[in-house]
Design an enzyme around this catalytic site. Structure first.
Site, PDB file in Angstrom:
ATOM      1  N   HIS B  57       0.829  -1.212   0.000  1.00  0.00           N
ATOM      2  CA  HIS B  57       0.000   0.000   0.000  1.00  0.00           C
ATOM      3  C   HIS B  57       0.861   1.259   0.000  1.00  0.00           C
ATOM      4  CE1 HIS B  57      -3.173  -2.777   0.902  1.00  0.00           C
ATOM      5  NE2 HIS B  57      -2.644  -3.112   2.069  1.00  0.00           N
ATOM      6  N   HIS B 219      -7.133  -4.744  -0.827  1.00  0.00           N
ATOM      7  CA  HIS B 219      -6.467  -6.015  -1.145  1.00  0.00           C
ATOM      8  C   HIS B 219      -7.226  -6.743  -2.245  1.00  0.00           C
ATOM      9  CE1 HIS B 219      -6.117  -5.102   3.191  1.00  0.00           C
ATOM     10  NE2 HIS B 219      -4.837  -5.220   2.923  1.00  0.00           N
TER      11      HIS B 219
END
Lengths: 357, 357
Positions: B57, B219
């Site tokens: 991320h 995700h």
């Protein structure tokens, strides 16, 4: 083609409208002709810096308009040169009486149109100098270029020269500095995937599932070589060593001589990197490559520079001169001196680069 | 899979090594267990802020370590929670005696491990409070989550609470502020394409050439709806209106009560956006989406906020909480008060966010 757009005809205008809405404290956008300019412009007595080129490389150039960097940026359509009227109108808007420096990436359309804009400006008594950026060592002559292409060093020149103009350098001084940054800066890029231009709707070129292209241009122009996928370390070494060992590139530079009132040419040769040099290392994403991968590249680049006894004293890592959604990266190494380091560190406040303020 | 990596087993470590090499003035990296921490830590008397979560991320969270933001970040493997020993070692490294605030995105593994780390820290006389971020309005309960997922508000909480800690807020005050930022912040995202996790080597999910997914998780967790590709304006409106009209989300919050020495639960309900509210508008790239497209989104978002009489007084536009190479974006709207605005504007100096210094 899947993109976050409304209509491929309007992507540049709507993106500019978004920028204007997002950063009213920093920039304004003039439409028809399009250019982005500093809210404070014109600034009396300050050299005005202008750059421009095709859109699709964001944040370059519009994201670099603001304190300590550009006074205006002229965006063309995606991967298309802006026109002389954009550049002329931008110059008239931002000139503060101390002249205008156009920082021009070496693509034939950009060069021609910025030269025409300079001549038009001169006829309106605005003194303009154009400095070309041609730092891409990958290939000589390319799809849209005579000589070498202008890439990553453009970002560094805009920062360093923007600080110089802010500190009161006159036009000749800023132009000389910009030329020096260009001679000292060398770049090379690579692609894992193509980009897709909205108006075309399909990838600009095709690369196999196990193929990469080294030396790619920022519009997908052919590079040095197609090859099978390699590790990040191998690719980084290939690019970095090519940059560091590049020697004796000479080109004929054409610049305006204000005293003679004409374009004059001179031959200029890049200095070579030498053991002990201090450098700025710029690892740039082509757009679609994650930051985590850029750091894997930087890790190897730092190791190579250490081996070659180049001291990285400043760095920049992220997406700054992109090619839409292309996956890939470029490396730029810029040989620094004390003056450039001071100017690099000077405050900057733009939509895309900000520190010290 | 084409990625700039050497070996899928080493991507996190090598990326951290790159970060350490790139930013020695800001951060250090501790390996085995892995965490990134401020060079100045521990800072006596300052509440220490820690966050963490799966890698993939970036720049979150490691890119947010530095002055005015986090004291440490604990990266797990890609899309995998970090472990309690990482969190405990990070806490021991950065605690300056005023306690530790863990900012935890609401994913079951992260929550469990940060709770365990807090208990371990307490047994070593380090007072720790955990505040959960659960701002993603798209879905309740998800692949890795009970309740709502934690997404974009995490970045804003880290900035605002980091400034508060820097300004001398005590642990209870920083925790209360963090809880309030979470209640005031609401997000929703969408994807044009899947991401590819290096260790897996193939896309996490598949989307047709003309398909998008609204409400996607960071995700690749399922969102609200698969649908055919829409215009940027239509997608932006769908997300923004969902966020603005979201009402009455209530969850049971579990926090450590230092006086009682136990976890206590309370019910908390998000406030609704109301006409006249001042907001921070955050348009975030999932990684592979160009900046130019984010501005097209922002253009529409500004229009919608104006129509809904929400005043955008601050914004953030770019890739800050990403999902590897996923194309797509998320919107976060955070209802601001004077205190939060002052803290947002306060100086910050981290690898990924920097201003005022």
């Amino acid at each position: 083609m899947k993109k976050l757009i409304n209509n491929s005809d309007n992507v540049v205008r709507e993106s500019l409208e978004g920028m204007a809405a997002a950063h009213p404290d920093l920039i304004k956008v003039h439409f028809d002709p399009h250019f982005i300019y500093r809210v404070e412009a014109p600034i009396p007595g300050k050299v005005a810096l202008i750059s421009g080129g095709g859109s699709g490389h964001e944040p370059m150039h519009g994201g670099f308009v603001g304190l300590g960097m550009l006074d205006a940026a002229c965006p063309g359509e995606v991967f298309t040169s802006p026109t002389p009227d954009q550049m002329l109108e931008a110059a008239k808007m931002v000139t503060g009486g101390a002249g205008v420096l156009n920082i021009v990436k070496n693509y034939s359309g950009d060069v021609m149109n910025f030269e025409m804009a300079a001549e038009l400006a001169h006829s309106e008594d605005i003194l303009v100098r154009n400095i070309l950026i041609d730092d891409d060592i990958a290939v000589k002559d390319s799809l849209y270029t005579q000589g070498r292409r202008g890439v990553g060093a453009t970002v560094l020149a805009e920062k360093i020269c923007g600080a110089a103009a802010q500190q009161g350098y006159d036009l000749k001084q800023v132009a000389n500095l910009c030329r020096q940054v260009n001679l000292n800066g060398h770049s090379m890029g690579m692609a894992l995937t193509s980009c897709t231009v909205p108006a075309k709707g399909s990838p600009t070129f095709s690369l196999g599932d196990d193929e990469i292209e080294s030396g790619i241009g920022i519009h997908g122009e052919p590079g040095r070589q197609r090859m099978s996928l390699k590790s990040a370390d191998e690719i980084t070494e290939m690019l970095a060593v090519s940059i560091i060992e590049d020697r004796d590139y000479t080109r004929t530079v054409r610049e305006w001589d204000a005293d003679k009132g004409e374009w004059v040419e001179q031959e200029l040769t890049d200095p070579a990197f030498e053991s002990g040099d201090r450098v700025l290392a710029f690892v740039n994403s082509m757009g679609g490559t994650p930051l985590s991968e850029l750091y894997i590249v930087y890790r190897k680049l730092a190791e190579i520079c250490e081996k070659k006894k180049l001291q990285i004293v400043r760095n920049l890592i992220g997406p700054y001169i992109t090619s839409l959604d292309m996956q890939g990266f470029s490396i730029t190494l810029l040989k620094l001196d004390d003056e450039m380091i001071q100017l690099w560190d000077a405050p900057v406040k733009t939509p895309a680069l900000r520190w010290g303020i």
